[in-house]
Design a protein around this motif. Structure first.
Motif, mmCIF file in Angstrom:
data_model
loop_
_atom_site.group_PDB
_atom_site.id
_atom_site.type_symbol
_atom_site.label_atom_id
_atom_site.label_comp_id
_atom_site.label_asym_id
_atom_site.label_seq_id
_atom_site.Cartn_x
_atom_site.Cartn_y
_atom_site.Cartn_z
ATOM 1 N N GLU A 99 -6.496 -2.904 7.379
ATOM 2 C CA GLU A 99 -5.777 -3.564 8.468
ATOM 3 C C GLU A 99 -4.346 -3.935 8.109
ATOM 4 O O GLU A 99 -3.619 -4.468 8.931
ATOM 5 C CB GLU A 99 -6.534 -4.824 8.924
ATOM 6 C CG GLU A 99 -6.562 -5.972 7.913
ATOM 7 C CD GLU A 99 -7.776 -5.927 7.009
ATOM 8 O OE1 GLU A 99 -8.169 -6.985 6.483
ATOM 9 O OE2 GLU A 99 -8.347 -4.832 6.849
ATOM 10 N N VAL A 100 -3.932 -3.676 6.880
ATOM 11 C CA VAL A 100 -2.570 -4.015 6.488
ATOM 12 C C VAL A 100 -1.624 -2.910 6.941
ATOM 13 O O VAL A 100 -1.750 -1.769 6.518
ATOM 14 C CB VAL A 100 -2.457 -4.190 4.963
ATOM 15 C CG1 VAL A 100 -1.017 -4.511 4.577
ATOM 16 C CG2 VAL A 100 -3.376 -5.294 4.495
ATOM 17 N N PRO A 101 -0.643 -3.223 7.827
ATOM 18 C CA PRO A 101 0.327 -2.197 8.231
ATOM 19 C C PRO A 101 1.312 -1.948 7.095
ATOM 20 O O PRO A 101 1.852 -2.873 6.506
ATOM 21 C CB PRO A 101 1.020 -2.820 9.444
ATOM 22 C CG PRO A 101 0.906 -4.288 9.226
ATOM 23 C CD PRO A 101 -0.389 -4.510 8.490
ATOM 24 N N LEU A 102 1.529 -0.700 6.783
ATOM 25 C CA LEU A 102 2.453 -0.329 5.714
ATOM 26 C C LEU A 102 3.639 0.427 6.289
ATOM 27 O O LEU A 102 3.512 1.122 7.301
ATOM 28 C CB LEU A 102 1.754 0.556 4.682
ATOM 29 C CG LEU A 102 0.623 -0.104 3.894
ATOM 30 C CD1 LEU A 102 -0.072 0.917 3.017
ATOM 31 C CD2 LEU A 102 1.154 -1.240 3.039
ATOM 32 N N LEU A 103 4.788 0.284 5.644
ATOM 33 C CA LEU A 103 5.939 1.075 6.030
ATOM 34 C C LEU A 103 5.598 2.560 5.916
ATOM 35 O O LEU A 103 4.846 2.981 5.042
ATOM 36 C CB LEU A 103 7.134 0.749 5.138
ATOM 37 C CG LEU A 103 7.689 -0.675 5.241
ATOM 38 C CD1 LEU A 103 8.810 -0.866 4.241
ATOM 39 C CD2 LEU A 103 8.175 -0.973 6.638
ATOM 40 N N ARG A 104 6.173 3.340 6.790
ATOM 41 C CA ARG A 104 5.814 4.755 6.890
ATOM 42 C C ARG A 104 5.976 5.487 5.560
ATOM 43 O O ARG A 104 5.082 6.209 5.107
ATOM 44 C CB ARG A 104 6.667 5.418 7.963
ATOM 45 C CG ARG A 104 6.469 6.923 8.056
ATOM 46 C CD ARG A 104 7.377 7.530 9.097
ATOM 47 N NE ARG A 104 6.960 7.167 10.443
ATOM 48 C CZ ARG A 104 7.631 7.514 11.537
ATOM 49 N NH1 ARG A 104 8.746 8.216 11.420
ATOM 50 N NH2 ARG A 104 7.212 7.175 12.732
ATOM 51 N N ASP A 105 7.114 5.304 4.890
ATOM 52 C CA ASP A 105 7.362 6.022 3.647
ATOM 53 C C ASP A 105 6.374 5.628 2.560
ATOM 54 O O ASP A 105 5.985 6.452 1.728
ATOM 55 C CB ASP A 105 8.791 5.771 3.163
ATOM 56 C CG ASP A 105 9.833 6.450 4.033
ATOM 57 O OD1 ASP A 105 9.428 7.287 4.872
ATOM 58 O OD2 ASP A 105 11.021 6.147 3.886
ATOM 59 N N VAL A 106 5.980 4.362 2.557
ATOM 60 C CA VAL A 106 5.043 3.897 1.543
ATOM 61 C C VAL A 106 3.651 4.461 1.808
ATOM 62 O O VAL A 106 2.979 4.957 0.901
ATOM 63 C CB VAL A 106 5.009 2.354 1.506
ATOM 64 C CG1 VAL A 106 3.912 1.864 0.573
ATOM 65 C CG2 VAL A 106 6.356 1.825 1.061
ATOM 66 N N ARG A 107 3.207 4.394 3.048
ATOM 67 C CA ARG A 107 1.876 4.918 3.359
ATOM 68 C C ARG A 107 1.780 6.403 3.016
ATOM 69 O O ARG A 107 0.767 6.882 2.511
ATOM 70 C CB ARG A 107 1.550 4.695 4.840
ATOM 71 C CG ARG A 107 0.136 5.103 5.205
ATOM 72 C CD ARG A 107 -0.200 4.768 6.636
ATOM 73 N NE ARG A 107 -0.323 3.340 6.884
ATOM 74 C CZ ARG A 107 -1.385 2.609 6.537
ATOM 75 N NH1 ARG A 107 -2.384 3.165 5.888
ATOM 76 N NH2 ARG A 107 -1.425 1.332 6.829
ATOM 77 N N ARG A 108 2.828 7.148 3.283
ATOM 78 C CA ARG A 108 2.825 8.572 3.001
ATOM 79 C C ARG A 108 2.696 8.829 1.504
ATOM 80 O O ARG A 108 2.149 9.844 1.064
ATOM 81 C CB ARG A 108 4.120 9.211 3.527
ATOM 82 C CG ARG A 108 4.172 10.714 3.381
ATOM 83 C CD ARG A 108 5.529 11.271 3.816
ATOM 84 N NE ARG A 108 5.820 10.969 5.210
ATOM 85 C CZ ARG A 108 6.883 10.282 5.616
ATOM 86 N NH1 ARG A 108 7.735 9.806 4.725
ATOM 87 N NH2 ARG A 108 7.094 10.048 6.885
ATOM 88 N N GLY A 109 3.203 7.906 0.686
ATOM 89 C CA GLY A 109 3.200 8.126 -0.750
ATOM 90 C C GLY A 109 1.909 7.789 -1.461
ATOM 91 O O GLY A 109 1.752 8.113 -2.631
ATOM 92 N N PHE A 110 0.982 7.130 -0.787
ATOM 93 C CA PHE A 110 -0.262 6.748 -1.450
ATOM 94 C C PHE A 110 -1.167 7.954 -1.656
ATOM 95 O O PHE A 110 -1.447 8.710 -0.732
ATOM 96 C CB PHE A 110 -1.015 5.691 -0.627
ATOM 97 C CG PHE A 110 -0.654 4.284 -0.996
ATOM 98 C CD1 PHE A 110 -1.098 3.714 -2.171
ATOM 99 C CD2 PHE A 110 0.143 3.529 -0.155
ATOM 100 C CE1 PHE A 110 -0.760 2.414 -2.508
ATOM 101 C CE2 PHE A 110 0.487 2.232 -0.480
ATOM 102 C CZ PHE A 110 0.034 1.677 -1.665
#
Length: 464
Positions: A99-110
């Motif tokens: 449920e934690v919203p992440l910045l787009r660039d960060v989410r893509r990097g996981f």
């Protein structure tokens, strides 16, 4: 387009504790076609070598709310840094809550949702104070520029220290105007002990930081500093760097916070004890220094590295945009696409003094302000750094704010006739303002009073 100025206008390195050497008025080393300072080949900002306090997950009173348990962890805990973590056993791992919203660039990097378990070292937010309590925001008349004082029951802050500078008929020293107003404010409010809890500098442009030299000799103490982290020994970034070092007395680890895009992870904004030192309000920071984007269109202008600030006081909310231009505002919304509601606020200080490039339709629609504030010059000044010189506020901007589809929600008690510019360096034209749009160049210092129940009153005509 980058122009080489005949005047280098270098910012001398100095110690604020002994003497203040101001940046010379006039053209900066590099400037755009409108005469605004920009970065150039040998004037490039560096990231702050000392970041100050770690950034924590913001929890403003809008958008998705992060779970309490996550508010205790630094945002760096959620970065995909697989090459740096040492996890001896599975007990030191946990699943990142979905449920934690992440910045787009960060989410893509996981590559995986697992991050290390860290010991908490930040307290949870304080419970709401008395709903009858009041806060006031003083949008100070400083000519063409910006400077505001945030008056809270539990402390006081300043957002930008600048104002108009340079020559020209009718021009003013905006930095001196701001500090004079601040000194009078402190005299009238002895409970603040002549101390500003935190100074926020949105970005390194002279019309937002030129009051630094006067503040340094004013006798007013400063506890903490927040800026966009950009560092240099030259230009307005040099002025920002030296102010940060002087005001914190070198104790950057405990009295400073750099708000840099690269340090932010969650789409709920960032906070810490420098960004939000207040027990009766919640302060959240967004965007800021984006040095990784310097090669992108528009990011040679310091405007697009502005720290965006949100103040929540119970149900009242204020948003400060710095000078963020439309292209950076679009990028910010793209990053926060999971949680754009975080920018929904009642009182909006518009970016860039009413310029067309400070109006982003998508952002305005998301903010849906009840009240809009223009920090701007008046029409008597004809200097190059005046409202006349830049053509602020633009008539097209004013039209966007109040014509159908309506952006600003509240109405004035009665329509008022003011003025705007069709473009720079031309005569003004009259315009009728019927919405709750207020301008310091029209009406002097503007004081917006808010209760924790979300009721607002606006007073104009102070100090102009």
């Amino acid at each position: 387009m980058i122009l080489r100025s005949k005047s280098l206008a270098l910012f001398a390195v100095f110690s604020f504790a002994t003497a203040v050497v101001a940046q010379e008025d006039g053209a900066p080393r590099y400037q755009d076609v409108e005469g605004e300072e920009i970065f150039g080949p040998d004037y490039q900002p560096q990231a702050a070598p000392e970041k100050g306090l770690p950034l924590y997950i913001g929890r403003p009173n809008a958008g998705i709310s992060a779970p309490d348990s996550l508010l205790l962890l630094p945002q760096d805990s959620f970065r995909p840094m697989s090459g740096t973590w040492s996890l001896p056993n599975e007990d030191l791992q946990r699943q990142l809550p979905s449920e934690v919203p992440l910045l787009r660039d960060v989410r893509r990097g996981f590559q995986t949702w697992q991050v290390p378990r860290l010991n908490p070292n930040r307290g949870l937010p304080a419970p709401p104070a008395d709903l009858g309590a009041e806060m006031k925001v003083h949008y100070v008349y400083v000519g063409q520029g910006a400077g505001a004082i945030i008056e809270l029951p539990c402390g006081v802050a300043a957002v930008d220290l600048g104002g108009e500078f340079g020559g020209g008929s009718g021009s003013v020293d905006g930095g001196s105007l701001f500090v004079a107003y601040l000194k009078a404010f402190m005299e009238q409010h002895p409970s603040y002990s002549n101390t500003i809890d935190v100074v926020y500098l949105s970005h390194a442009h002279a019309d937002h930081i030129n009051g630094a030299k006067q503040l340094a000799t004013s006798g007013i103490a400063i506890d903490k500093v927040v800026d966009n982290g950009q560092t240099s020994t030259e230009g307005s970034v040099g002025k920002q760097t030296d102010f940060r070092n002087w005001a914190t007395e070198g104790d950057l680890k405990h009295r400073y916070s750099a708000v840099e895009l690269a340090r932010q992870v969650t789409a709920t904004g960032a906070t810490n004890a420098a960004i939000d030192p207040f027990s009766c309000a919640t302060v959240t920071a967004f965007w800021g220094g984006a040095n990784e984007k310097l090669a992108s269109p528009g990011y040679s202008n310091p405007n697009n590295h502005s720290v965006v600030l949100r103040f929540d006081f119970g149900q009242a909310s204020f948003l400060f945009m710095g000078d963020l231009e439309t292209n950076a505002a679009k990028d910010m919304l793209d990053q926060f696409d999971e949680n754009t509601e975080v920018f929904d606020a009642d009182v909006l200080q518009l970016a860039h003094h009413g310029a067309e490039d400070g109006i982003n339709d998508s952002l305005l629609k998301m903010v849906s302000p009840r009240i809009a504030i223009l920090s701007m010059g008046d029409r008597t000044s004809k200097g190059p750094q005046s409202g006349w010189g830049h053509g602020h506020p633009r008539l097209d901007s004013l039209s966007i704010l109040q014509d159908d589809p309506v952006t600003v929600g509240e109405m004035r008690s009665s329509p008022q006739t003011f003025w705007g510019y069709p473009k720079e360096e031309v005569p003004t034209k009259e315009v009728i303002i019927n919405r709750a749009i207020y301008g310091t160049g029209w009406e002097g210092t503007i004081v917006v009073t808010a209760t924790q129940s979300g009721q607002y009153t606006v007073a104009t005509g102070q100090g102009h």
